[in-house]
Design an enzyme around this catalytic site. Structure first.
Site, short mmCIF file in Angstrom:
data_model
loop_
_atom_site.label_atom_id
_atom_site.label_comp_id
_atom_site.label_asym_id
_atom_site.label_seq_id
_atom_site.Cartn_x
_atom_site.Cartn_y
_atom_site.Cartn_z
N LYS A 78 0.84 -1.21 0.00
CA LYS A 78 0.00 0.00 0.00
C LYS A 78 0.87 1.25 0.00
CE LYS A 78 -3.91 2.08 2.52
NZ LYS A 78 -4.83 1.95 3.69
N SER A 159 -9.84 2.43 2.75
CA SER A 159 -8.90 3.08 1.86
C SER A 159 -7.95 2.12 1.15
CB SER A 159 -8.05 4.08 2.66
OG SER A 159 -7.25 3.41 3.63
N SER A 183 -10.42 0.17 7.14
CA SER A 183 -9.81 0.25 5.80
C SER A 183 -9.13 -1.02 5.32
CB SER A 183 -8.80 1.41 5.76
OG SER A 183 -9.48 2.64 5.77
#
Length: 493
Positions: A78, A159, A183
């Protein structure tokens, strides 16, 4: 050779060690898969050379008999994790082209275990979002499609939307995620994969771009519960560079996996039966209760009376912390700098932040500065901290009656891109089931349980006692075995 992108981390690890294939063959297949899936917009940066270099090192180490736990396994990372000399932007224009000269502790741990990096994964800007639509790089498109033939582009959740889409589309065997208010878990549910947020402090936050420091926690997103256990073991551990890191040994979660839940009591919170939740989500929740009963557990009704205050509490505390953390992006030290002609230092701050931050980030900064302002600090921030304590106490009292809590992960399946962008409150409601565990710092996991009537994945959500990731993983394994979830998105990209 068969398509290695269908294999789990455990299968890749074991096949590589037994000599069925080389680490370079794994990396080459994944690099090709990443390059062929750019229509998903899951990766912001591709690093095929990194994956090949780690693979060659693993192939060499196999000959010497010195292998890390993730030797031969390339991962997606990420874009919130600092990676040395590789773009780390948190999905924001204000950090465009920022290449840190250091490595986050979590990614350093993964590299030490032998993992390579396929690239950096797209995400909501500064992890603020539930659909991956706030990224400066544009939205990630879920590999899933509804079966109505309309081909609407769907959100992969947020997210960690790039992470969830990459694992579901088989362009990464697993990926790192971060979870502030859901998330990891909500995008895992939207895309039919597993994801676990460990106890706050299990994984170091050093080198992770901060959103809300008292809530942020890293965790793995993978195809199976076993893969989550393997990856979490490599990610976790004490870090003296993070004052909130727990100085505790990392348990052998994979070795401790067992789907036998005899003697365990599963709490079913009555407050989570929310009006307006689709019937197939409540039906899956009931199935999950029966699956855990079949594994030997006893369901018991519990109460979490302050749950209804969790979402507003979260949306006071998280923006307050974000407004402080994001004050560092001012155009002076690093990242974007915009200098208006004839402007002074204040004008540069204003112009840089106006140009660098997206609308959702600016909204949360304004909320945060408002609730921290002198006239409203006690009315909002202090009160929210008191309610947070009550929510945490609810869980402590509930765990006197049960060992684990089962709920749905999200109140809906994946929605269409653009469906909720005009209504921020509707978007925030996506995290209604996930936020309470985040406020309490508890381990929690999403496991795919079935499909809705449109053929989209739905997840079941398991919340455990502090530091009891093993019970969460074991219950996840019990659901995984009984749900038999094997659905995969049909390739259209």
């Amino acid at each position: 050779m068969s398509d290695l992108t269908y294999l789990t981390i455990a299968q890749l690890r074991d096949g590589f060690r037994s000599g069925e294939f080389t680490a370079r063959e794994i990396a080459e297949q994944y690099n090709a898969a990443v390059a062929s899936a750019r229509a998903l917009n899951a990766y912001t940066v591709e690093t095929p050379e990194d994956a090949l270099a780690a693979a060659d090192a693993a192939d060499k180490a196999r000959g010497n008999g010195e292998l890390g736990a993730l030797a031969g396994v390339p991962l997606g990372i990420k874009d919130l994790f600092a990676t040395r000399s590789v773009d780390t932007t948190a999905g924001s224009r204000i950090l465009k082209d920022f290449r840190p000269p250091y490595e986050s502790t979590v990614t350093a741990n993964l590299r030490r275990a032998g993992a390579g990096m396929l690239g950096k994964l797209n995400m909501d800007e500064f992890a603020m979002g539930s659909s991956n639509e706030t990224s400066a790089y544009g939205p990630v498109i879920s590999p899933w499609r509804r079966k109505d033939g309309g081909n609407a582009a769907l959100a992969p959740g947020g997210s960690s939307g790039g992470s969830s889409a990459a694992v579901a589309a088989r362009i990464a065997p697993a990926a790192t995620g971060t979870d502030t208010g859901g998330s990891i878990r909500q995008p895992a549910a939207f895309t039919g994969i597993c994801g676990i947020k460990p106890t706050y402090g299990r994984c170091s936050r050093w080198g992770i771009v901060s959103f809300a420091s008292s809530l942020d926690q890293a965790g793995p997103m993978a195809k199976t519960v076993r893969d989550c256990a393997i990856m979490l073991e490599a990610m976790a551990g004490f870090d003296p560079k993070d004052s909130t890191s727990l100085d505790l040994p990392v348990p052998a979660w994979e070795a401790g996996l067992s789907s036998d839940l005899k003697g365990k009591r599963i709490g079913i919170p009555k407050e989570y039966r929310i009006e307006g939740v689709p019937g197939d989500i409540n039906a899956l929740w009931d199935k999950g209760i029966e699956w855990l009963r079949d594994a030997g557990a006893e369901p018991v009704e519990i109460s979490l009376p302050h749950t209804k205050y969790a979402l507003p509490t979260y949306y006071i505390i998280a923006p307050a912390e974000a407004s402080s953390n994001l004050a560092r992006y001012d155009g002076v030290r690093y990242g974007l700098r915009v200098v208006p002609e004839g402007g002074n230092l204040d004008a540069m701050y204003a112009a840089t932040r106006a140009a660098g931050f997206g609308a959702e980030v600016r909204r949360r900064i304004m909320i945060g500065t408002y609730v921290l302002s002198a006239g409203f600090y006690d009315a909002y921030f202090t009160k929210a901290q008191k309610v947070r304590s009550l929510i945490k106490r609810d869980f402590e009292q509930a765990f006197e009656a049960c060992d684990l809590i089962l709920t749905p992960t999200a109140p809906s399946a994946a929605f269409g891109l653009g469906d909720k962008t005009a209504d921020p409150v509707s978007m925030y409601l996506n995290d209604v089931f996930a936020v309470p565990a985040s406020l309490a710092g508890l381990p929690a996991m999403s496991v795919p349980g079935g499909l809705d009537e449109q053929g989209l994945p739905l997840g079941l959500h398991l919340i455990g006692r502090e530091l009891d990731e093993q019970v969460v993983l074991n219950a996840g394994l019990a659901i995984e075995e009984r749900a038999g979830f094997t659905a995969k998105p049909q390739r259209w990209w």
